[in-house]
Design a protein around this motif. Structure first.
Motif, PDB file in Angstrom:
ATOM      1  N   THR A  30       3.000   3.061   6.630  1.00  0.00           N
ATOM      2  CA  THR A  30       4.225   3.294   5.867  1.00  0.00           C
ATOM      3  C   THR A  30       4.683   4.738   6.013  1.00  0.00           C
ATOM      4  O   THR A  30       5.872   5.008   6.232  1.00  0.00           O
ATOM      5  CB  THR A  30       3.998   2.951   4.377  1.00  0.00           C
ATOM      6  N   GLU A  34       8.211   6.055   7.726  1.00  0.00           N
ATOM      7  CA  GLU A  34       9.156   6.926   7.019  1.00  0.00           C
ATOM      8  C   GLU A  34       9.430   8.197   7.826  1.00  0.00           C
ATOM      9  O   GLU A  34      10.571   8.652   7.902  1.00  0.00           O
ATOM     10  CB  GLU A  34       8.625   7.286   5.629  1.00  0.00           C
ATOM     11  N   GLU A 122       8.821  10.360  -2.476  1.00  0.00           N
ATOM     12  CA  GLU A 122       9.662   9.616  -3.422  1.00  0.00           C
ATOM     13  C   GLU A 122       9.801   8.153  -2.991  1.00  0.00           C
ATOM     14  O   GLU A 122       9.682   7.248  -3.809  1.00  0.00           O
ATOM     15  CB  GLU A 122      11.038  10.276  -3.529  1.00  0.00           C
ATOM     16  N   VAL A 123      10.020   7.924  -1.711  1.00  0.00           N
ATOM     17  CA  VAL A 123      10.164   6.554  -1.197  1.00  0.00           C
ATOM     18  C   VAL A 123       8.873   5.770  -1.432  1.00  0.00           C
ATOM     19  O   VAL A 123       8.901   4.629  -1.914  1.00  0.00           O
ATOM     20  CB  VAL A 123      10.532   6.570   0.310  1.00  0.00           C
ATOM     21  N   ILE A 124       7.745   6.385  -1.101  1.00  0.00           N
ATOM     22  CA  ILE A 124       6.460   5.691  -1.260  1.00  0.00           C
ATOM     23  C   ILE A 124       6.138   5.499  -2.744  1.00  0.00           C
ATOM     24  O   ILE A 124       5.650   4.441  -3.143  1.00  0.00           O
ATOM     25  CB  ILE A 124       5.340   6.437  -0.504  1.00  0.00           C
ATOM     26  N   SER A 125       6.450   6.484  -3.568  1.00  0.00           N
ATOM     27  CA  SER A 125       6.230   6.352  -5.020  1.00  0.00           C
ATOM     28  C   SER A 125       7.041   5.202  -5.597  1.00  0.00           C
ATOM     29  O   SER A 125       6.534   4.439  -6.428  1.00  0.00           O
ATOM     30  CB  SER A 125       6.602   7.647  -5.740  1.00  0.00           C
ATOM     31  N   LYS A 126       8.278   5.071  -5.160  1.00  0.00           N
ATOM     32  CA  LYS A 126       9.112   3.956  -5.633  1.00  0.00           C
ATOM     33  C   LYS A 126       8.507   2.616  -5.234  1.00  0.00           C
ATOM     34  O   LYS A 126       8.484   1.673  -6.024  1.00  0.00           O
ATOM     35  CB  LYS A 126      10.537   4.070  -5.084  1.00  0.00           C
ATOM     36  N   ARG A 127       8.010   2.552  -4.007  1.00  0.00           N
ATOM     37  CA  ARG A 127       7.406   1.306  -3.545  1.00  0.00           C
ATOM     38  C   ARG A 127       6.158   0.972  -4.358  1.00  0.00           C
ATOM     39  O   ARG A 127       5.955  -0.169  -4.775  1.00  0.00           O
ATOM     40  CB  ARG A 127       7.068   1.427  -2.059  1.00  0.00           C
ATOM     41  N   LEU A 128       5.314   1.969  -4.606  1.00  0.00           N
ATOM     42  CA  LEU A 128       4.127   1.744  -5.421  1.00  0.00           C
ATOM     43  C   LEU A 128       4.501   1.368  -6.849  1.00  0.00           C
ATOM     44  O   LEU A 128       3.833   0.555  -7.484  1.00  0.00           O
ATOM     45  CB  LEU A 128       3.240   3.001  -5.422  1.00  0.00           C
ATOM     46  N   THR A 130       6.757  -0.468  -7.814  1.00  0.00           N
ATOM     47  CA  THR A 130       7.169  -1.866  -7.970  1.00  0.00           C
ATOM     48  C   THR A 130       6.002  -2.770  -8.346  1.00  0.00           C
ATOM     49  O   THR A 130       6.219  -3.884  -8.817  1.00  0.00           O
ATOM     50  CB  THR A 130       7.836  -2.414  -6.677  1.00  0.00           C
TER      51      THR A 130
END
Length: 157
Positions: A30, A34, A122-128, A130
């Protein structure tokens, strides 16, 4: 999902190895995806991110100090620093008081990567987010830190 089948693994330890390995692989995949989406032409690689973030906070650390700060092997940091220097992200500068020591300093290009690192986080944090609550993520970090601590302890007594 086949990995959730308890009969698939010989032991709980084998199951733990499998899940940690898969999680590590998928997190790196991931992260790489990114990075590729940013179009930074090899200036940023997954292993460089923690070094860049640390150097933004305190530029000019020696490789040894950087390794200690990140709790990484000196050889791993040395390899990453060499790749970063080749990419033009850092310069290796002789220490003023001890010429045997070289300080790792971010170039302007290196400092420009910090916002991109934050964007990726931020992108990975948002995915986690969920699938994990903030409390669960905190617990997961604590459990992994404890695992690292106990497995890093070479005292078998």
């Amino acid at each position: 999902m086949p990995t959730d089948n308890p009969g698939l693994f010989q032991s709980e330890v084998e199951q733990l190895f499998h899940h940690l390995s898969r999680a590590h692989h998928l997190m790196l995949t991931t992260l790489q995806r990114e990075i590729e989406g940013l179009g930074v032409d090899g200036k940023l690689q997954p292993g460089m991110r923690p070094l860049i973030c640390t150097l933004v906070e305190e530029d000019g650390l020696s490789v040894s100090d950087l390794a200690k700060r990140l709790n990484m092997a000196k050889s791993s940091v040395t390899g990453a620093v060499k790749r970063m220097a080749s990419a033009g992200v850092v310069d290796l500068v002789p220490d003023d008081s001890d010429l045997r020591i070289r300080r790792v300093q971010l170039t302007a290009e290196g400092r420009a990567l910090k916002p991109l690192c934050l964007q990726i986080d931020e992108v990975i944090s948002k995915r986690l987010g969920t699938v994990f609550s903030e409390t669960e993520l905190s617990q997961l970090r604590e459990l992994l830190a404890r695992l690292i601590s106990v497995m890093g302890n070479r005292d078998d007594s």
